[in-house]
Motif scaffolding. Structure first.
Motif, PDB file in Angstrom:
ATOM      1  N   VAL A   6      34.334  51.157   9.326  1.00 20.25           N
ATOM      2  CA  VAL A   6      34.828  50.267   8.272  1.00 20.25           C
ATOM      3  C   VAL A   6      33.645  49.976   7.362  1.00 20.25           C
ATOM      4  N   ARG A   7      33.791  50.317   6.086  1.00 21.31           N
ATOM      5  CA  ARG A   7      32.661  50.286   5.161  1.00 21.31           C
ATOM      6  C   ARG A   7      32.899  49.290   4.018  1.00 21.31           C
ATOM      7  N   ASP A   8      32.190  48.189   4.059  1.00 22.75           N
ATOM      8  CA  ASP A   8      32.153  47.232   2.958  1.00 22.75           C
ATOM      9  C   ASP A   8      33.560  46.861   2.489  1.00 22.75           C
ATOM     10  N   LEU A   9      34.398  46.464   3.449  1.00 26.18           N
ATOM     11  CA  LEU A   9      35.817  46.239   3.186  1.00 26.18           C
ATOM     12  C   LEU A   9      36.057  44.813   2.702  1.00 26.18           C
ATOM     13  N   SER A  10      36.720  44.693   1.555  1.00 27.76           N
ATOM     14  CA  SER A  10      37.117  43.389   1.025  1.00 27.76           C
ATOM     15  C   SER A  10      38.578  43.464   0.616  1.00 27.76           C
ATOM     16  N   PHE A  11      39.277  42.334   0.775  1.00 27.79           N
ATOM     17  CA  PHE A  11      40.697  42.297   0.420  1.00 27.79           C
ATOM     18  C   PHE A  11      41.070  40.872   0.054  1.00 27.79           C
ATOM     19  N   ALA A  12      41.899  40.731  -0.976  1.00 31.85           N
ATOM     20  CA  ALA A  12      42.314  39.403  -1.420  1.00 31.85           C
ATOM     21  C   ALA A  12      43.813  39.377  -1.685  1.00 31.85           C
ATOM     22  N   GLY A  39      43.915  33.023  11.530  1.00 30.07           N
ATOM     23  CA  GLY A  39      43.584  32.970  10.110  1.00 30.07           C
ATOM     24  C   GLY A  39      42.237  33.570   9.765  1.00 30.07           C
ATOM     25  N   ALA A  40      41.574  34.208  10.740  1.00 30.85           N
ATOM     26  CA  ALA A  40      40.243  34.773  10.483  1.00 30.85           C
ATOM     27  C   ALA A  40      40.292  36.034   9.631  1.00 30.85           C
ATOM     28  N   GLY A  41      41.447  36.710   9.612  1.00 29.14           N
ATOM     29  CA  GLY A  41      41.574  37.962   8.874  1.00 29.14           C
ATOM     30  C   GLY A  41      41.861  39.156   9.752  1.00 29.14           C
ATOM     31  N   LYS A  42      42.100  38.926  11.051  1.00 24.32           N
ATOM     32  CA  LYS A  42      42.318  40.032  11.988  1.00 24.32           C
ATOM     33  C   LYS A  42      43.553  40.854  11.615  1.00 24.32           C
ATOM     34  N   SER A  43      44.660  40.178  11.345  1.00 20.92           N
ATOM     35  CA  SER A  43      45.895  40.898  11.030  1.00 20.92           C
ATOM     36  C   SER A  43      45.803  41.616   9.690  1.00 20.92           C
ATOM     37  N   THR A  44      45.071  41.031   8.743  1.00 16.44           N
ATOM     38  CA  THR A  44      44.844  41.720   7.472  1.00 16.44           C
ATOM     39  C   THR A  44      44.058  42.996   7.696  1.00 16.44           C
ATOM     40  N   LEU A  45      43.053  42.928   8.554  1.00 24.63           N
ATOM     41  CA  LEU A  45      42.269  44.124   8.864  1.00 24.63           C
ATOM     42  C   LEU A  45      43.145  45.194   9.496  1.00 24.63           C
ATOM     43  N   ILE A  46      44.003  44.820  10.448  1.00 22.10           N
ATOM     44  CA  ILE A  46      44.896  45.790  11.080  1.00 22.10           C
ATOM     45  C   ILE A  46      45.846  46.390  10.045  1.00 22.10           C
ATOM     46  N   ARG A  51      47.304  51.143   6.991  1.00 25.42           N
ATOM     47  CA  ARG A  51      47.766  51.415   5.624  1.00 25.42           C
ATOM     48  C   ARG A  51      49.084  50.715   5.275  1.00 25.42           C
ATOM     49  N   LEU A  52      49.380  49.633   5.972  1.00 20.82           N
ATOM     50  CA  LEU A  52      50.469  48.778   5.522  1.00 20.82           C
ATOM     51  C   LEU A  52      50.095  48.134   4.190  1.00 20.82           C
ATOM     52  N   TYR A  53      48.789  47.879   4.015  1.00 20.47           N
ATOM     53  CA  TYR A  53      48.252  47.424   2.738  1.00 20.47           C
ATOM     54  C   TYR A  53      47.347  48.515   2.187  1.00 20.47           C
ATOM     55  N   ASP A  54      47.352  48.681   0.879  1.00 20.80           N
ATOM     56  CA  ASP A  54      46.435  49.611   0.235  1.00 20.80           C
ATOM     57  C   ASP A  54      45.038  49.012   0.167  1.00 20.80           C
ATOM     58  N   LEU A  55      44.042  49.871   0.277  1.00 19.38           N
ATOM     59  CA  LEU A  55      42.663  49.428   0.149  1.00 19.38           C
ATOM     60  C   LEU A  55      42.398  48.910  -1.257  1.00 19.38           C
ATOM     61  N   GLN A  56      41.658  47.834  -1.344  1.00 20.44           N
ATOM     62  CA  GLN A  56      41.212  47.316  -2.637  1.00 20.44           C
ATOM     63  C   GLN A  56      39.748  47.678  -2.880  1.00 20.44           C
TER      64      GLN A  56
END
Length: 243
Positions: A6-12, A39-46, A51-56
């Motif tokens: 996982v490389r420099d991953l950010s998501f909003a 609420g730490a962001g674990k599910s967002t990371l998964i 690829r349920l969410y597109d990379l930003q």
């Protein structure tokens, strides 16, 4: 070669930042625990890993395949057990597995062999004809694990897989996944907010408010930040200390 990078991953989500510059790697054949409060962001990371969410911003590499540039080959190397069950309750155990195999394009003969092997491995051979709704929570999880392993992935992701299980079932599931990791040399990323699901020799990632605040071997992190895992976790998730 890492099983996962996982490389420099950010998501909003709009103005709310869920992940900020998260980077880590997972070695082949290792059990890694991703620990963080709700609420730490674990599910967002998964969701990004699957690829349920597109990379930003940033990238995710599975084996040698980037989710950004080669998503299909990358996803073929993943097996996933989500927090919420995605089994069809009205289909039998075997029908659920065969449907998944068809989605992955497994040939009929290969499907039969793989279904038999995974049912045996999960201790579900005698339950193959039962409808999923007739199984208890622990056995349903085992069906989901069997399904996730059918296409022989190199990396198994489990998002709060023990949620809703009683303590004995939680312990049995955790031990079972560790056995699979050891026997098949499959890499495992296990997300949880429960300290007792982390063992001293695990690779440990601690996520807090969207940031990776610590990574390393669990026993070493415990000694560095308070002497035991509970104290280390409380310190890191209270102070928001940097990695």
């Amino acid at each position: 070669m890492s099983a996962l990078e996982v490389r420099d991953l950010s998501f909003a989500y709009g103005a709310r930042e869920a992940l900020r510059q998260v980077s880590f790697s997972l070695a082949p054949g290792r059990f890694a625990a991703l620990l963080g409060p709700n609420g730490a962001g674990k599910s967002t990371l998964i969701a990004l890993l699957t690829r349920l969410y597109d990379l930003q911003r940033g990238d995710i590499v599975v084996g040698e395949c980037s989710l950004r540039t080669a998503p299909r080959p990358a996803l073929r190397q993943l097996g996933v057990v989500f927090q919420q069950s995605t089994l069809d309750l009205d289909l039998s155990v075997e029908q659920n597995l065969r449907y998944h195999a068809a989605l992955h394009g497994l040939a009929r003969r290969q499907t039969g062999l793989r279904v038999d092997a995974e049912l045996a491995r999960q201790g579900l051979t005698e339950r193959r004809g039962e409808r999923v709704r007739e199984l208890n929570g622990g056995h349903r999880r085992r069906v989901e694990i069997a399904r996730a392993l059918l296409h022989e992935p190199r990396l198994l992701l489990l998002d709060e897989a023990s949620a809703g299980l009683d303590p004995a079932s939680r312990l049995a599931l955790n031990q079972h996944i560790r056995s699979l990791c050891h026997e098949q040399q499959i890499s495992v990323l296990w997300t949880t907010h429960l300290l007792d699901e982390v063992h001293s020799g695990d690779d440990l990632l601690i996520l807090h408010q969207g940031r990776l605040v610590a990574s390393g071997q669990a026993d070493a992190l415990s000694l560095e930040h308070g002497g035991n895992l509970g104290a280390a976790f409380a310190h890191l998730t209270h102070s928001g200390a940097s990695r």
